[in-house]
Design a protein around this motif. Structure first.
Motif, PDB file in Angstrom:
ATOM      1  N   TRP A 104       0.832  -1.208   0.000  1.00 29.43           N
ATOM      2  CA  TRP A 104       0.000   0.000   0.000  1.00 29.43           C
ATOM      3  C   TRP A 104       0.866   1.259   0.000  1.00 29.43           C
ATOM      4  CZ3 TRP A 104      -2.994   1.923   4.929  1.00 29.43           C
ATOM      5  CH2 TRP A 104      -3.659   3.114   4.618  1.00 29.43           C
ATOM      6  N   LEU A 105       1.795   1.331   0.952  1.00 32.08           N
ATOM      7  CA  LEU A 105       2.586   2.545   1.107  1.00 32.08           C
ATOM      8  C   LEU A 105       3.640   2.681   0.008  1.00 32.08           C
ATOM      9  CD1 LEU A 105       2.989   2.518   4.990  1.00 32.08           C
ATOM     10  CD2 LEU A 105       1.287   3.693   3.611  1.00 32.08           C
ATOM     11  N   GLY A 106       4.199   1.557  -0.431  1.00 36.20           N
ATOM     12  CA  GLY A 106       5.182   1.608  -1.522  1.00 36.20           C
ATOM     13  C   GLY A 106       4.563   2.121  -2.813  1.00 36.20           C
ATOM     14  N   THR A 107       3.360   1.631  -3.132  1.00 40.54           N
ATOM     15  CA  THR A 107       2.653   2.089  -4.334  1.00 40.54           C
ATOM     16  C   THR A 107       2.245   3.548  -4.194  1.00 40.54           C
ATOM     17  OG1 THR A 107       1.791  -0.155  -4.661  1.00 40.54           O
ATOM     18  CG2 THR A 107       0.709   1.623  -5.879  1.00 40.54           C
ATOM     19  N   THR A 108       1.794   3.922  -3.008  1.00 37.47           N
ATOM     20  CA  THR A 108       1.411   5.313  -2.759  1.00 37.47           C
ATOM     21  C   THR A 108       2.577   6.252  -3.023  1.00 37.47           C
ATOM     22  OG1 THR A 108      -0.222   4.665  -1.085  1.00 37.47           O
ATOM     23  CG2 THR A 108       0.542   6.936  -1.026  1.00 37.47           C
ATOM     24  N   GLU A 109       3.781   5.851  -2.600  1.00 38.96           N
ATOM     25  CA  GLU A 109       4.951   6.702  -2.828  1.00 38.96           C
ATOM     26  C   GLU A 109       5.234   6.869  -4.312  1.00 38.96           C
ATOM     27  OE1 GLU A 109       9.431   7.550  -1.163  1.00 38.96           O
ATOM     28  OE2 GLU A 109       8.031   6.293  -0.055  1.00 38.96           O
ATOM     29  N   CYS A 110       5.043   5.806  -5.092  1.00 38.28           N
ATOM     30  CA  CYS A 110       5.239   5.899  -6.550  1.00 38.28           C
ATOM     31  C   CYS A 110       4.344   6.981  -7.145  1.00 38.28           C
ATOM     32  CB  CYS A 110       4.919   4.558  -7.217  1.00 38.28           C
ATOM     33  SG  CYS A 110       6.094   3.234  -6.862  1.00 38.28           S
ATOM     34  N   VAL A 111       3.073   6.980  -6.748  1.00 38.85           N
ATOM     35  CA  VAL A 111       2.103   7.947  -7.287  1.00 38.85           C
ATOM     36  C   VAL A 111       2.371   9.339  -6.731  1.00 38.85           C
ATOM     37  CG1 VAL A 111      -0.353   8.495  -7.557  1.00 38.85           C
ATOM     38  CG2 VAL A 111       0.386   6.110  -7.530  1.00 38.85           C
ATOM     39  N   ILE A 141       4.564  -1.977 -14.822  1.00 39.37           N
ATOM     40  CA  ILE A 141       4.503  -1.068 -15.976  1.00 39.37           C
ATOM     41  C   ILE A 141       3.616   0.134 -15.656  1.00 39.37           C
ATOM     42  CG2 ILE A 141       3.682  -0.832 -18.359  1.00 39.37           C
ATOM     43  CD1 ILE A 141       4.528  -3.801 -18.750  1.00 39.37           C
ATOM     44  N   ILE A 142       2.446  -0.149 -15.036  1.00 40.28           N
ATOM     45  CA  ILE A 142       1.482   0.927 -14.742  1.00 40.28           C
ATOM     46  C   ILE A 142       1.974   1.835 -13.618  1.00 40.28           C
ATOM     47  CG2 ILE A 142      -0.856   1.421 -13.907  1.00 40.28           C
ATOM     48  CD1 ILE A 142      -1.737  -1.226 -15.233  1.00 40.28           C
ATOM     49  N   LEU A 143       2.567   1.232 -12.571  1.00 45.55           N
ATOM     50  CA  LEU A 143       2.880   1.997 -11.364  1.00 45.55           C
ATOM     51  C   LEU A 143       4.352   2.377 -11.211  1.00 45.55           C
ATOM     52  CD1 LEU A 143       0.636  -0.091  -8.964  1.00 45.55           C
ATOM     53  CD2 LEU A 143       0.145   2.205  -9.824  1.00 45.55           C
ATOM     54  N   LEU A 144       5.225   1.813 -12.065  1.00 42.99           N
ATOM     55  CA  LEU A 144       6.639   2.169 -12.004  1.00 42.99           C
ATOM     56  C   LEU A 144       7.129   2.815 -13.298  1.00 42.99           C
ATOM     57  CD1 LEU A 144       8.183  -0.938 -10.166  1.00 42.99           C
ATOM     58  CD2 LEU A 144       7.984   1.370  -9.272  1.00 42.99           C
ATOM     59  N   VAL A 145       6.897   2.132 -14.416  1.00 43.45           N
ATOM     60  CA  VAL A 145       7.425   2.624 -15.695  1.00 43.45           C
ATOM     61  C   VAL A 145       6.694   3.888 -16.150  1.00 43.45           C
ATOM     62  CG1 VAL A 145       7.836   2.081 -18.123  1.00 43.45           C
ATOM     63  CG2 VAL A 145       8.156   0.305 -16.379  1.00 43.45           C
ATOM     64  N   VAL A 146       5.346   3.841 -16.176  1.00 47.00           N
ATOM     65  CA  VAL A 146       4.562   5.006 -16.624  1.00 47.00           C
ATOM     66  C   VAL A 146       4.821   6.221 -15.727  1.00 47.00           C
ATOM     67  CG1 VAL A 146       2.236   5.928 -16.982  1.00 47.00           C
ATOM     68  CG2 VAL A 146       2.798   3.617 -17.775  1.00 47.00           C
ATOM     69  N   PRO A 147       4.756   6.090 -14.378  1.00 47.02           N
ATOM     70  CA  PRO A 147       5.076   7.243 -13.529  1.00 47.02           C
ATOM     71  C   PRO A 147       6.488   7.785 -13.763  1.00 47.02           C
ATOM     72  CG  PRO A 147       3.959   5.579 -12.233  1.00 47.02           C
ATOM     73  CD  PRO A 147       4.256   4.959 -13.566  1.00 47.02           C
ATOM     74  N   LEU A 148       7.438   6.881 -13.968  1.00 44.59           N
ATOM     75  CA  LEU A 148       8.820   7.329 -14.192  1.00 44.59           C
ATOM     76  C   LEU A 148       8.921   8.146 -15.475  1.00 44.59           C
ATOM     77  CD1 LEU A 148      11.679   7.283 -13.110  1.00 44.59           C
ATOM     78  CD2 LEU A 148      12.065   5.129 -14.334  1.00 44.59           C
ATOM     79  N   LEU A 203      16.496  13.702  -6.987  1.00 43.55           N
ATOM     80  CA  LEU A 203      17.401  12.785  -6.285  1.00 43.55           C
ATOM     81  C   LEU A 203      16.608  11.698  -5.570  1.00 43.55           C
ATOM     82  CD1 LEU A 203      20.276  12.075  -5.419  1.00 43.55           C
ATOM     83  CD2 LEU A 203      20.053  13.713  -3.544  1.00 43.55           C
ATOM     84  N   VAL A 204      15.492  12.084  -4.922  1.00 43.14           N
ATOM     85  CA  VAL A 204      14.613  11.118  -4.253  1.00 43.14           C
ATOM     86  C   VAL A 204      14.079  10.096  -5.263  1.00 43.14           C
ATOM     87  CG1 VAL A 204      12.398  10.841  -3.071  1.00 43.14           C
ATOM     88  CG2 VAL A 204      13.933  12.694  -2.413  1.00 43.14           C
ATOM     89  N   VAL A 205      13.620  10.594  -6.401  1.00 42.96           N
ATOM     90  CA  VAL A 205      13.068   9.736  -7.459  1.00 42.96           C
ATOM     91  C   VAL A 205      14.117   8.735  -7.934  1.00 42.96           C
ATOM     92  CG1 VAL A 205      12.308   9.714  -9.872  1.00 42.96           C
ATOM     93  CG2 VAL A 205      11.292  11.320  -8.273  1.00 42.96           C
ATOM     94  N   SER A 206      15.346   9.200  -8.144  1.00 42.51           N
ATOM     95  CA  SER A 206      16.411   8.337  -8.663  1.00 42.51           C
ATOM     96  C   SER A 206      16.694   7.173  -7.719  1.00 42.51           C
ATOM     97  CB  SER A 206      17.696   9.157  -8.873  1.00 42.51           C
ATOM     98  OG  SER A 206      17.465  10.215  -9.761  1.00 42.51           O
ATOM     99  N   VAL A 207      16.804   7.490  -6.414  1.00 42.44           N
ATOM    100  CA  VAL A 207      17.110   6.446  -5.421  1.00 42.44           C
ATOM    101  C   VAL A 207      15.943   5.475  -5.280  1.00 42.44           C
ATOM    102  CG1 VAL A 207      17.669   5.987  -3.003  1.00 42.44           C
ATOM    103  CG2 VAL A 207      18.695   7.942  -4.162  1.00 42.44           C
ATOM    104  N   PHE A 208      14.726   6.020  -5.126  1.00 41.39           N
ATOM    105  CA  PHE A 208      13.557   5.173  -4.878  1.00 41.39           C
ATOM    106  C   PHE A 208      13.210   4.300  -6.084  1.00 41.39           C
ATOM    107  CE2 PHE A 208       8.945   4.387  -4.808  1.00 41.39           C
ATOM    108  CZ  PHE A 208       8.826   3.759  -3.584  1.00 41.39           C
ATOM    109  N   TYR A 209      13.027   4.920  -7.236  1.00 46.37           N
ATOM    110  CA  TYR A 209      12.621   4.161  -8.417  1.00 46.37           C
ATOM    111  C   TYR A 209      13.697   3.184  -8.886  1.00 46.37           C
ATOM    112  CZ  TYR A 209       8.153   6.347  -9.500  1.00 46.37           C
ATOM    113  OH  TYR A 209       6.842   6.731  -9.469  1.00 46.37           O
ATOM    114  N   GLY A 210      14.958   3.608  -8.773  1.00 50.99           N
ATOM    115  CA  GLY A 210      16.049   2.740  -9.213  1.00 50.99           C
ATOM    116  C   GLY A 210      16.074   1.419  -8.467  1.00 50.99           C
ATOM    117  N   THR A 211      15.894   1.471  -7.127  1.00 44.95           N
ATOM    118  CA  THR A 211      15.966   0.250  -6.320  1.00 44.95           C
ATOM    119  C   THR A 211      14.688  -0.582  -6.418  1.00 44.95           C
ATOM    120  OG1 THR A 211      15.286   1.601  -4.421  1.00 44.95           O
ATOM    121  CG2 THR A 211      17.628   1.182  -4.672  1.00 44.95           C
TER     122      THR A 211
END
Length: 314
Positions: free
Chosen positions: A106-113, A204-211, A246-254
């Motif tokens: 729940w919280l991990g997906t919320t952070e993506c959005v 794809i929907i919650l990581l790739v598209v948001p990125l 910088l936050v996006v790079s660290v979070f999405y990358g891992t």
């Protein structure tokens, strides 16, 4: 040879780094310090954002949401990590694992959005400064925050039950530090192709598209900043946007590295260190990144400190 699973609701054993006890002792200290910094830093950001009228703008409203999210996200898994790293007992009950999985997703997906929302907010602020308050009005900000938290909840309510319905053998040894989907499907005795397809589609929907949206926003911001003639204006705009990037790079990358790799290529050791990054390191870095590089937050902290000092001395 087939394994017969009599009780899929038995306890799990989170192996963590049990083969490296010296590493676990070191990680316990590092994670404990990081957790204390995360709690303190994010609570301070929430406090100053609420108390300082100068921070009552969309950017800090979303930052407060991110801080609250990080507080909950890290608290959903770090205490269990500390227990597991402290001693030989590494058991987590089926119920505890299920709760952790639901909250974690729940919280991990919320952070993506939410990171997408923050990127769009910065795009509007830099590229359409005169219309910023008109476009990002309070009701829309509330709706965007609800969208982020609601999307995360829906994803968790879809993915978590599907994962927990898989058959797990008694005293399953999960080669990870938390109960997360990629690690749990590794220990199931069933065919997990359907779950893997779900993870791929969700990724794809919650990581790739948001990125893609985030990167597009920052490319547009960079172009707009380069058109600014004032050097001071350029520095301020780049400074405001560098922190979220910088936050996006660290979070999405891992997260992408853990959730979008096929089951056949899943590397337990690598995954554990990547999980440490987005569960421990990122929530700790967020307050530091946003406060150390942000004059408005530093100014708000100074004003809050003076206010507390005056109250104590009166």
């Amino acid at each position: 040879m087939f394994t017969i699973c009599n009780d899929s609701h038995s306890d799990f054993i989170l192996l963590g780094f049990s083969d490296k006890p010296y590493l676990e002792i070191m990680l316990f200290s590092v994670i404990l310090i990081s957790y204390c910094l995360t709690i303190t830093g994010n609570m301070v950001i929430i406090l100053v954002s609420l108390k300082d009228p100068k921070l009552h703008i969309p950017m800090y409203y979303f930052l407060s949401n991110l801080s609250l999210l990080d507080l909950c996200f890290t608290s959903s898994c770090v205490p269990q990590m500390l227990i597991n790293f402290w001693g030989p007992e590494k058991t987590i009950s089926y119920t505890g694992c299920a709760i952790q999985l639901y909250v974690f997703l729940w919280l991990g997906t919320t952070e993506c959005v939410l990171l997408v929302v923050m990127a769009v907010d910065r795009y509007v602020a830099v590229c359409h400064p005169l219309q910023y308050t008109t476009i990002m009005y309070p009701k829309l900000c509330l709706q965007l925050a609800i969208l982020a938290w609601g999307t995360g909840l829906i994803q968790s309510l879809i993915q978590s039950p599907a994962t927990l319905r898989l058959p797990f053998c008694s005293h399953q040894r999960v080669d990870d530090i938390v109960c997360e989907v990629p690690a749990l499907i590794q220990v199931s005795s069933a065919d997990t192709i359907d779950i893997e397809i779900q993870i791929l589609i969700a990724g794809i929907i919650l990581l790739v598209v948001p990125l893609i949206i985030i990167l597009s926003s920052y490319i547009a911001i960079a172009k707009a900043v380069l058109r600014i003639k004032s050097t001071a204006g350029k520095k301020k705009s780049f400074g405001t946007c560098a922190s979220p990037l910088l936050v996006v790079s660290v979070f999405y990358g891992t997260v992408t590295a853990v959730y979008l790799q096929p089951k056949s290529h899943y590397t337990h050791e690598q995954s554990k260190f990547l999980t440490l990054f987005y569960t421990v390191v990122t929530p700790t870095l967020n307050p530091l990144i946003y406060t150390l590089r942000n004059k408005e937050v530093k100014g708000a902290l100074i004003r809050l400190g003076k206010r507390i000092w005056n109250i104590q001395n009166n």
